[in-house]
Write an enzyme that holds these catalytic residues in place. Structure first.
Site, mmCIF file in Angstrom:
data_model
loop_
_atom_site.group_PDB
_atom_site.id
_atom_site.type_symbol
_atom_site.label_atom_id
_atom_site.label_comp_id
_atom_site.label_asym_id
_atom_site.label_seq_id
_atom_site.Cartn_x
_atom_site.Cartn_y
_atom_site.Cartn_z
ATOM 1 N N GLY A 197 0.596 -1.248 -0.071
ATOM 2 C CA GLY A 197 0.003 -0.166 -0.067
ATOM 3 C C GLY A 197 0.794 1.251 -0.206
ATOM 4 O O GLY A 197 1.928 1.292 0.379
ATOM 5 N N GLY A 221 0.584 5.726 0.729
ATOM 6 C CA GLY A 221 -0.264 6.759 1.142
ATOM 7 C C GLY A 221 0.732 8.043 0.666
ATOM 8 O O GLY A 221 1.621 7.842 -0.072
ATOM 9 N N GLY A 222 -0.030 9.222 1.202
ATOM 10 C CA GLY A 222 0.599 10.297 0.940
ATOM 11 C C GLY A 222 1.787 10.390 1.562
ATOM 12 O O GLY A 222 2.910 11.116 1.281
ATOM 13 N N MET A 223 2.190 10.035 2.767
ATOM 14 C CA MET A 223 3.346 10.287 3.680
ATOM 15 C C MET A 223 4.036 8.735 3.615
ATOM 16 O O MET A 223 5.438 8.966 3.827
ATOM 17 C CB MET A 223 3.079 10.293 4.943
ATOM 18 C CG MET A 223 2.361 11.795 5.400
ATOM 19 S SD MET A 223 1.941 11.629 6.998
ATOM 20 C CE MET A 223 3.267 11.494 7.880
ATOM 21 N N VAL A 260 3.460 1.212 2.662
ATOM 22 C CA VAL A 260 3.326 0.033 3.469
ATOM 23 C C VAL A 260 3.914 -1.349 2.854
ATOM 24 O O VAL A 260 3.388 -1.493 1.688
ATOM 25 C CB VAL A 260 1.776 -0.290 3.948
ATOM 26 C CG1 VAL A 260 1.707 -1.711 4.800
ATOM 27 C CG2 VAL A 260 1.245 0.978 4.609
ATOM 28 N N ASP A 318 -9.369 9.736 11.671
ATOM 29 C CA ASP A 318 -9.234 9.255 10.188
ATOM 30 C C ASP A 318 -10.127 7.887 9.930
ATOM 31 O O ASP A 318 -9.474 6.880 9.313
ATOM 32 C CB ASP A 318 -7.916 9.208 9.517
ATOM 33 C CG ASP A 318 -7.796 9.291 8.188
ATOM 34 O OD1 ASP A 318 -8.930 9.235 7.527
ATOM 35 O OD2 ASP A 318 -7.090 8.649 7.430
HETATM 36 O O1 3AM Z 1 -4.825 -1.948 -0.657
HETATM 37 P P1 3AM Z 1 -4.942 -3.237 0.150
HETATM 38 O O2 3AM Z 1 -6.517 -3.353 0.623
HETATM 39 O O3 3AM Z 1 -4.709 -4.450 -0.500
HETATM 40 O O4 3AM Z 1 -4.607 -4.165 3.721
HETATM 41 C C1 3AM Z 1 -3.869 -2.968 3.846
HETATM 42 C C2 3AM Z 1 -4.013 -2.244 2.389
HETATM 43 O O5 3AM Z 1 -4.246 -3.347 1.427
HETATM 44 C C3 3AM Z 1 -2.603 -3.176 3.865
HETATM 45 O O6 3AM Z 1 -1.767 -2.094 3.205
HETATM 46 C C4 3AM Z 1 -2.612 -1.420 2.345
HETATM 47 C C5 3AM Z 1 -2.863 -0.185 2.594
HETATM 48 O O7 3AM Z 1 -3.333 0.295 3.788
HETATM 49 N N1 3AM Z 1 -2.048 -3.073 5.266
HETATM 50 C C6 3AM Z 1 -1.871 -1.903 6.159
HETATM 51 N N2 3AM Z 1 -1.501 -2.472 7.371
HETATM 52 C C7 3AM Z 1 -1.395 -3.703 7.226
HETATM 53 C C8 3AM Z 1 -1.048 -4.582 7.955
HETATM 54 N N3 3AM Z 1 -0.698 -4.462 9.423
HETATM 55 C C9 3AM Z 1 -1.624 -4.090 6.258
HETATM 56 N N4 3AM Z 1 -1.556 -5.465 5.659
HETATM 57 C C10 3AM Z 1 -1.521 -6.301 6.624
HETATM 58 N N5 3AM Z 1 -0.910 -5.925 7.834
#
Ligand code: 3AM
Length: 350
Positions: free
Chosen positions: A20, A22-24, A27, A136
């Site tokens: 994933g 985001g702006g900042m 992941v 948020d």
């Molecule tokens: O964009 P998708 O839905 O595929 O599930 C979260 C999201 O996936 C994943 O990162 C993306 C953007 O938030 N994500 C965030 N935190 C997570 C975590 N702790 C994570 N996936 C697994 N464990």
């Protein structure tokens, strides 16, 4: 952009895939080579890593969430810096976001939607008790794990209630689909703002859509300020009036009419879940686990057989036992009867 997949952060966390952005931050799904387990890593963008105030905000997120230990909050495991880029290590949640689930299913079963709202509300209650407002709340920030439990994450713009002013600059980041009127107007943000956003998330789980649409984020934010929330029952007639009333109170534009705390919202949602379960004669999916954890007050709304499944099993067992005893007694009687007849026959023969 240069990919960091394959990089080992601080000689410990191997970045395996980007999941994933985001702006900042970005992941990654990563692997903790020390404890040999998967983790999720949020790494601050290089451009932002030079901005002192953003770094401070990022660190604050790590510190804020690290205080919270709750089954419905994604756990922070570690935080650090690699090559002067800060990162946060989270437990890895195998599953999907609530947003993906809503898109995939169109809309959720009513009891499941209420169950998820209760789980998210419990997570927010824990945060609020620790003086942290999420700011948020949206289905993109709720992960549904393999067991079907909701876990709230991304306290990225969360701020501590006793640090009022630090981020209370009225800036709205990301989507405004769930923004409270006071937040959209740059007024002080409190726990009640999280209540509003959760009310909108619940509306979306029930209808499959966000209530306000507009050409841009500002237009949507202004609708949250000015327009009445579209009637959830008009979109989904099976929604009970009690549930519709809870949504109305959670999303009231005026703070005096909105639930004063997430605690009050939970109490009403638990009542609604018990009523829905009683009406449907049972629960499905995640609602089944949540119904086991509702307060005794809400539990009283369930019919006896649902409140006391153990008793019911006991009554069933006693009934089966009694029936077995009757059968045994009857068969004994028949047996001794045959004997008598046999004896009689025999005596007749002699
Ligand atoms: O964009 P998708 O839905 O595929 O599930 C979260 C999201 O996936 C994943 O990162 C993306 C953007 O938030 N994500 C965030 N935190 C997570 C975590 N702790 C994570 N996936 C697994 N464990």
């Amino acid at each position: 952009m240069q990919t960091l997949v394959g990089t080992l952060l601080n000689g410990r966390y191997r970045l395996d895939a980007q999941i994933g952005a985001g702006g900042m931050s970005t992941v990654y799904r990563a692997f903790d080579t020390t404890l040999e387990r998967p983790v999720a890593i949020k790494l601050l963008h290089r451009e932002i890593a030079d901005d002192g105030s953003q770094i401070e905000r990022f660190r604050r997120e790590a510190r804020a969430v690290a205080q919270l230990s709750h089954p419905h909050i994604v756990t922070v495991i570690d935080a650090g810096e690699d090559d002067s880029r800060p990162y946060i290590v989270f437990e890895h949640v195998e599953g999907e976001t609530l947003k993906t689930r809503i898109k995939r299913m169109g809309r959720l079963p009513i009891d499941e939607a209420v169950a998820y709202a209760i789980e998210i509300a419990r997570a927010l209650e824990c945060a609020h008790q620790n003086q942290i407002v999420h700011r948020d709340v949206k289905p993109q920030n709720v992960l549904i794990d393999a067991e079907g439990r909701a876990k709230v994450t991304d306290f990225g713009i969360a701020h501590s209630l006793d640090q009022e002013g630090l981020t209370a600059d009225g800036r709205v980041l990301g989507t405004t689909d769930y923004v409270s009127p006071e937040q959209a107007l740059g007024h002080p943000v409190t726990g009640q703002s999280d209540v509003y956003s959760l009310g909108i998330v619940l509306w979306e789980m029930l209808t499959g859509e966000v209530p306000f649409k507009g050409e841009n984020q500002v237009a949507v934010a202004m609708k949250h300020v000015r327009e009445a929330l579209p009637d959830v029952q008009a979109r989904r007639p099976e929604v009970s009036s009690s549930l519709a009333a809870v949504i109305d109170r959670a999303t009231a534009k005026h703070l005096e009419r909105r639930y004063a705390s997430v605690h009050e919202l939970i109490a009403d949602l638990e009542d609604v879940l018990a009523l829905e379960t009683a009406r449907a004669g049972g629960s499905t999916g995640e609602a089944t686990s949540v119904i086991r954890t509702i307060s005794p007050r809400a539990r009283r709304r369930l019919p006896f057989r649902m409140r006391h499944p153990g008793w019911l099993a006991l009554i069933g067992l006693v009934a089966v036992g009694a029936a077995a005893a009757v059968i045994v007694a009857a068969s004994r009687q028949t047996h001794s009867g045959t004997g008598t007849v046999g004896a009689a026959t025999r005596s007749t023969a002699t």
